[in-house]
Design a protein around this motif. Sequence first.
Motif, PDB file in Angstrom:
ATOM      1  N   GLU A 207     -10.887   7.304  12.882  1.00 50.88           N
ATOM      2  CA  GLU A 207     -10.778   6.649  14.061  1.00 50.88           C
ATOM      3  C   GLU A 207     -10.959   5.396  13.856  1.00 50.88           C
ATOM      4  O   GLU A 207     -10.008   4.578  14.556  1.00 50.88           O
ATOM      5  N   SER A 208     -11.721   4.739  12.873  1.00 55.07           N
ATOM      6  CA  SER A 208     -11.772   3.186  12.816  1.00 55.07           C
ATOM      7  C   SER A 208     -10.246   2.845  12.208  1.00 55.07           C
ATOM      8  O   SER A 208      -9.901   1.680  12.634  1.00 55.07           O
ATOM      9  N   ALA A 209     -10.017   3.573  11.211  1.00 49.36           N
ATOM     10  CA  ALA A 209      -8.538   2.887  10.694  1.00 49.36           C
ATOM     11  C   ALA A 209      -7.347   3.019  11.625  1.00 49.36           C
ATOM     12  O   ALA A 209      -6.664   2.306  11.713  1.00 49.36           O
ATOM     13  N   ALA A 210      -7.410   4.171  12.449  1.00 48.94           N
ATOM     14  CA  ALA A 210      -6.387   4.326  13.592  1.00 48.94           C
ATOM     15  C   ALA A 210      -6.571   3.047  14.591  1.00 48.94           C
ATOM     16  O   ALA A 210      -5.562   2.682  15.079  1.00 48.94           O
ATOM     17  N   ASP A 211      -7.618   2.744  14.956  1.00 45.32           N
ATOM     18  CA  ASP A 211      -7.816   1.758  15.757  1.00 45.32           C
ATOM     19  C   ASP A 211      -7.520   0.324  15.309  1.00 45.32           C
ATOM     20  O   ASP A 211      -6.791  -0.412  15.858  1.00 45.32           O
ATOM     21  N   LEU A 212      -7.791   0.217  14.026  1.00 48.43           N
ATOM     22  CA  LEU A 212      -7.644  -1.115  13.375  1.00 48.43           C
ATOM     23  C   LEU A 212      -6.055  -1.033  13.284  1.00 48.43           C
ATOM     24  O   LEU A 212      -5.257  -1.938  13.624  1.00 48.43           O
TER      25      LEU A 212
ATOM     26  N   ALA B   4       2.384   5.501   7.821  1.00 46.63           N
ATOM     27  CA  ALA B   4       1.666   7.053   7.307  1.00 46.63           C
ATOM     28  C   ALA B   4       0.425   6.706   7.067  1.00 46.63           C
ATOM     29  O   ALA B   4      -0.323   5.742   7.068  1.00 46.63           O
ATOM     30  N   ASP B   5      -0.169   7.984   6.994  1.00 46.61           N
ATOM     31  CA  ASP B   5      -1.816   7.895   6.856  1.00 46.61           C
ATOM     32  C   ASP B   5      -1.997   8.761   5.412  1.00 46.61           C
ATOM     33  O   ASP B   5      -1.223   9.627   5.212  1.00 46.61           O
ATOM     34  N   ALA B   6      -3.298   8.318   4.843  1.00 40.80           N
ATOM     35  CA  ALA B   6      -3.742   9.189   3.609  1.00 40.80           C
ATOM     36  C   ALA B   6      -5.064   8.924   3.537  1.00 40.80           C
ATOM     37  O   ALA B   6      -5.795   7.990   4.211  1.00 40.80           O
ATOM     38  N   TYR B   7      -5.744   9.911   2.824  1.00 42.64           N
ATOM     39  CA  TYR B   7      -7.127   9.666   2.519  1.00 42.64           C
ATOM     40  C   TYR B   7      -7.117   9.350   1.004  1.00 42.64           C
ATOM     41  O   TYR B   7      -6.670  10.404   0.109  1.00 42.64           O
TER      42      TYR B   7
ATOM     43  N   VAL C 175     -11.615   7.029   1.245  1.00 41.11           N
ATOM     44  CA  VAL C 175     -11.418   6.183   2.432  1.00 41.11           C
ATOM     45  C   VAL C 175     -10.177   6.477   3.052  1.00 41.11           C
ATOM     46  O   VAL C 175      -9.277   7.055   2.418  1.00 41.11           O
ATOM     47  N   TYR C 176      -9.931   6.080   4.312  1.00 38.49           N
ATOM     48  CA  TYR C 176      -9.024   6.341   5.199  1.00 38.49           C
ATOM     49  C   TYR C 176      -8.016   5.172   4.984  1.00 38.49           C
ATOM     50  O   TYR C 176      -8.481   4.055   5.195  1.00 38.49           O
ATOM     51  N   VAL C 177      -6.573   5.394   4.735  1.00 38.30           N
ATOM     52  CA  VAL C 177      -5.766   4.413   4.671  1.00 38.30           C
ATOM     53  C   VAL C 177      -4.440   4.524   5.553  1.00 38.30           C
ATOM     54  O   VAL C 177      -3.878   5.756   5.733  1.00 38.30           O
ATOM     55  N   ILE C 178      -4.001   3.835   6.735  1.00 39.03           N
ATOM     56  CA  ILE C 178      -2.949   3.910   7.447  1.00 39.03           C
ATOM     57  C   ILE C 178      -1.936   2.785   6.950  1.00 39.03           C
ATOM     58  O   ILE C 178      -2.405   1.597   7.036  1.00 39.03           O
ATOM     59  N   VAL C 179      -0.975   3.026   6.466  1.00 36.19           N
ATOM     60  CA  VAL C 179      -0.068   2.307   6.281  1.00 36.19           C
ATOM     61  C   VAL C 179       1.268   1.915   7.134  1.00 36.19           C
ATOM     62  O   VAL C 179       1.695   2.728   7.716  1.00 36.19           O
TER      63      VAL C 179
END
Length: 127
Positions: free
Chosen positions: A74-79, A108-111, A115-119
């Motif tokens: 959720e934090s990665a998505a908000d950012l 794209a998103d990944a784990y 950690v969660y990473v949204i590219v």
Amino acid sequence: MSLLIGKHIHSVLTSDDDVKGLVKGRVFPLVIPEGTDRPFVVFNDINVVGEYTKDGWIGDTTQVTVMCVADKYESAADLAENVRITLEQSKKHYDSYTIGGGELKKSADAYENGVYVIVLNFEFETF
């Protein structure tokens, strides 16, 4: 002048109140300092392609990869959403060149490594 896009991205993201509120200035070009707290933003893969006519250079198309990293999805998505809005609205004229707002071309998103990473892949027009 597109080669200065990294300075533009860093300046825009570190001065936006919404992004700044989430990452507290943790916006890095290329390298993340060891021990950096999350969330943070890192950008890399700057690719500049010149646009020419028979009269010469008319501008550049510049592609940039921006990664939003956080401990929770959720934090990665908000950012990522705040980064997207900020860069899409980041049109700016400098002394010798102008940067058009970024266009999100792909995401794209990944784990990875806990950690969660949204590219986010952006494209900018500069002239």
